[in-house]
Scaffold this motif. Structure first.
Motif, PDB file in Angstrom:
ATOM      1  N   ALA A   1       0.871  -1.174   0.000  1.00 12.97           N
ATOM      2  CA  ALA A   1       0.000   0.000   0.000  1.00 12.97           C
ATOM      3  C   ALA A   1       0.908   1.225   0.000  1.00 12.97           C
ATOM      4  O   ALA A   1       2.035   1.157   0.496  1.00 12.97           O
TER       5      ALA A   1
ATOM      6  N   GLY B   1      -3.140   4.279  -6.289  1.00 11.87           N
ATOM      7  CA  GLY B   1      -3.570   4.608  -4.936  1.00 11.87           C
ATOM      8  C   GLY B   1      -4.682   5.627  -4.880  1.00 11.87           C
ATOM      9  O   GLY B   1      -5.033   6.091  -3.785  1.00 11.87           O
TER      10      GLY B   1
ATOM     11  N   TYR C   1      -3.308  -1.437  -3.385  1.00 12.04           N
ATOM     12  CA  TYR C   1      -3.470  -0.018  -3.695  1.00 12.04           C
ATOM     13  C   TYR C   1      -4.949   0.357  -3.803  1.00 12.04           C
ATOM     14  O   TYR C   1      -5.370   1.415  -3.343  1.00 12.04           O
TER      15      TYR C   1
ATOM     16  N   GLU D   1      -7.569  -1.101  -2.402  1.00 12.49           N
ATOM     17  CA  GLU D   1      -8.226  -1.117  -1.085  1.00 12.49           C
ATOM     18  C   GLU D   1      -7.806   0.096  -0.255  1.00 12.49           C
ATOM     19  O   GLU D   1      -8.609   0.670   0.487  1.00 12.49           O
ATOM     20  N   TYR D   2      -6.559   0.513  -0.407  1.00 13.86           N
ATOM     21  CA  TYR D   2      -6.100   1.722   0.288  1.00 13.86           C
ATOM     22  C   TYR D   2      -6.902   2.939  -0.189  1.00 13.86           C
ATOM     23  O   TYR D   2      -7.367   3.755   0.622  1.00 13.86           O
TER      24      TYR D   2
ATOM     25  N   ARG E   1     -10.488   2.872   1.148  1.00 15.91           N
ATOM     26  CA  ARG E   1     -10.512   3.081   2.604  1.00 15.91           C
ATOM     27  C   ARG E   1     -10.134   4.519   2.964  1.00 15.91           C
ATOM     28  O   ARG E   1     -10.798   5.162   3.773  1.00 15.91           O
ATOM     29  N   GLU E   2      -9.087   5.051   2.319  1.00 14.51           N
ATOM     30  CA  GLU E   2      -8.534   6.344   2.723  1.00 14.51           C
ATOM     31  C   GLU E   2      -9.380   7.517   2.208  1.00 14.51           C
ATOM     32  O   GLU E   2      -9.578   8.501   2.908  1.00 14.51           O
TER      33      GLU E   2
END
Ligand SMILES: [Zn+2]
Length: 336
Positions: free
Chosen positions: A77, A119, A142, A144-145, A148-149
């Protein structure tokens, strides 16, 4: 292509397949090593100059889904420095395509699909600016990051598997993606169907004629194809697009191209031979030797810039509170 005979080392491999762009046979070896020194055969089509890795990376999809970022960046990530760097790149990419984008909120949603969203820094910028944007990214870590972020609308997967009936987009962006696809011709056909009738495609790829990097860095197993201006243009024209704009970056390293879908009644066109293009590319690649490279200022300027960038990044992310806060700061400063 006789000039290439001296570097041919083809014995372990079967003859290269026919060119995926123009269909010509008889591809010639143009490289035998990757950037780490490992054996890697890279060939060039004598008809059009398309360059590809042959045989291609085995299990390419597994590699891109699970290992690509780890191999490239050493992480599953993005770390703070990656987010910062990608945020700065996102701003430059937005500036490059801005002339083609209507202002957000100017009547009707401008829907954008970013393929290979990484990302999520670029789609987060567009989202922040008010565009309706969706991402597609095969690398799980990347993707999923990014979800989520930033809370982005992002699907985990490959463009080859995208469902064209799920909707259409006014813009599709392909930033350093086309060179990684197993079949760029088939992928552009899929992208054509994902665009609405007025749709615009933005593409950026590395330039195979680039000499800004070390000669040892020209070929890499994760790059399945390599383009110069002529082959990229031919690929887009043969995929049902009309060229709006094309340019080479200041350091010669990247090719940028904007194209609009051709009208439905426009005659379809097959990719044709590009006379002299293979010879041109081969001449550039073979002339880019370590001796010539290290006698220019390029490697030393590049090293110095990278060192400055690395130190600047360490300073900039010293109180890294998370990717979202970092990008919010970067993008708000750029918007002022
Ligand atoms: Zn060809």
């Amino acid at each position: 292509m006789a000039a290439l005979a001296g570097i041919i080392g083809t014995k372990p491999f079967p003859p290269p397949a026919a060119c995926r762009l123009c269909g010509a046979a008889g591809a010639t070896v143009i490289g035998t090593r990757d950037r780490t020194g490992k054996a890697l055969r890279t060939v060039i089509c004598p008809g059009c100059g398309l360059v590809w890795t042959d045989p291609p990376l085995a299990n390419a999809r597994d590699y891109y889904r699970d290992d690509y970022r780890k191999a490239y960046k050493g992480t599953y990530a993005p770390k703070a420095k990656h987010v910062l760097r990608a945020g700065q790149v996102a701003l430059s990419r937005y500036a490059a395509m801005r002339d083609f984008l209507p202002a957000p909120g100017g009547g009707g949603d401008v829907s954008i699909l970013d393929i290979g969203a990484g990302g999520g820094e670029f789609i987060y910028l567009l989202h922040t600016l008010g565009y309706a944007v969706k991402g597609l990214e095969p690398n799980r870590g990347y993707a999923e990051y990014a979800i989520r972020e930033y809370g982005l609308d992002l699907d985990v997967g490959f463009v080859q598997d995208a469902d064209a009936s799920s909707g259409t987009f006014r813009f599709v962006t392909l930033w350093h993606v086309l060179e990684h696809l197993e079949d760029p011709v088939a992928a552009l056909g899929k992208i054509h169907s994902l665009l609405d009738p007025e749709g615009v495609l933005i593409v950026e790829v590395p330039n195979v004629e680039a000499v800004c990097q070390s000669p040892a860095g020209t070929f890499h197993e994760a790059h399945l194809f390599y383009f110069n201006s002529a082959t990229l243009r031919e690929l887009l024209l043969a995929s049902g697009f009309r060229i709006l704009s094309e340019r080479v970056s200041g350091d010669g390293g990247n090719l940028f191209l904007a194209a609009r879908k051709a009208p439905p009644d426009a005659p379809s066109r097959r990719a044709a031979e590009i006379r002299g293009n293979a010879e041109r590319i081969a001449a550039v690649v073979l002339a880019h030797t370590p001796l010539r490279h290290y006698l220019t200022a390029r490697p030393y300027v590049r090293f110095y810039r990278r060192l400055c960038r690395s130190l600047g990044e360490k300073w900039a992310v010293r109180r890294f509170p998370g990717g979202k806060a970092l990008l919010d700061g970067l993008y708000s400063r750029a918007a002022r």
